[in-house]
Design a protein around this motif. Sequence first.
Motif, PDB file in Angstrom:
ATOM      1  N   MET A 248       0.857  -1.182   0.000  1.00 58.71           N
ATOM      2  CA  MET A 248       0.000   0.000   0.000  1.00 58.71           C
ATOM      3  C   MET A 248       0.899   1.240   0.000  1.00 58.71           C
ATOM      4  N   LYS A 249       0.643   2.159  -0.899  1.00 59.64           N
ATOM      5  CA  LYS A 249       1.488   3.338  -1.080  1.00 59.64           C
ATOM      6  C   LYS A 249       1.502   4.235   0.158  1.00 59.64           C
ATOM      7  N   ILE A 250       0.369   4.388   0.843  1.00 61.72           N
ATOM      8  CA  ILE A 250       0.325   5.248   2.030  1.00 61.72           C
ATOM      9  C   ILE A 250       1.264   4.719   3.105  1.00 61.72           C
ATOM     10  N   ARG A 251       1.288   3.411   3.282  1.00 62.60           N
ATOM     11  CA  ARG A 251       2.193   2.814   4.273  1.00 62.60           C
ATOM     12  C   ARG A 251       3.658   3.072   3.900  1.00 62.60           C
ATOM     13  N   ALA A 252       3.979   2.958   2.626  1.00 64.97           N
ATOM     14  CA  ALA A 252       5.350   3.219   2.177  1.00 64.97           C
ATOM     15  C   ALA A 252       5.716   4.687   2.405  1.00 64.97           C
ATOM     16  N   LEU A 253       4.797   5.589   2.126  1.00 66.67           N
ATOM     17  CA  LEU A 253       5.064   7.015   2.326  1.00 66.67           C
ATOM     18  C   LEU A 253       5.207   7.364   3.800  1.00 66.67           C
ATOM     19  N   THR A 254       4.335   6.813   4.652  1.00 67.26           N
ATOM     20  CA  THR A 254       4.474   7.103   6.080  1.00 67.26           C
ATOM     21  C   THR A 254       5.780   6.516   6.623  1.00 67.26           C
ATOM     22  N   GLY A 255       6.189   5.382   6.093  1.00 68.99           N
ATOM     23  CA  GLY A 255       7.481   4.811   6.477  1.00 68.99           C
ATOM     24  C   GLY A 255       8.634   5.704   6.032  1.00 68.99           C
ATOM     25  N   ALA A 256       8.529   6.262   4.828  1.00 66.23           N
ATOM     26  CA  ALA A 256       9.571   7.170   4.325  1.00 66.23           C
ATOM     27  C   ALA A 256       9.640   8.439   5.174  1.00 66.23           C
ATOM     28  N   VAL A 257       8.491   8.947   5.599  1.00 67.87           N
ATOM     29  CA  VAL A 257       8.476  10.130   6.470  1.00 67.87           C
ATOM     30  C   VAL A 257       9.147   9.799   7.805  1.00 67.87           C
ATOM     31  N   GLN A 258       8.845   8.638   8.359  1.00 71.76           N
ATOM     32  CA  GLN A 258       9.478   8.228   9.622  1.00 71.76           C
ATOM     33  C   GLN A 258      10.987   8.107   9.456  1.00 71.76           C
TER      34      GLN A 258
END
Length: 149
Positions: free
Chosen positions: A1-11
């Motif tokens: 899921m792209k949102i999970r990947a993006l939130t991981g990248a932000v973290q």
Amino acid sequence: MKIRALTGAVQDLQDATDLIDELAARRLGINRTDMRCLSRLSARGALTASELAAAAGLTGGATTTVIDRLERAGLAQRVRDGGDRRRVLVHLTERAEQLSTEIWGPIVDDAQAELRQFSLPELELIERFLSCALDNQKRHASRLRSGPA
């Protein structure tokens, strides 16, 4: 899921930024609260102690202690306002400006070079995302400040 990947990248970005801040604080010989105040002074220019307290999320007493430490470290100085002698402003010193350029200058230069690779609409989208993320962080900082320990 792209949102999970993006939130991981932000973290990951937050963790990398936290590491840079820790290493910079060590190099400057100050603590993280002092770093936060230096950051606010760098971003906003000279501030009164109460303005700095509000910008850094500190009490007045804590801010006085931080300013004292920053003066002892040669990174900030209190200067009486020429227009209103009752008002005292906290300024970064030339030494603080020089060290800031040494530490963060290459990071800023690299980031600006990377951003030049994006189109104007992409940059506007990134700016919108960062604005929303900042609002989210401020909202939750307020929640954590006012909630039970």
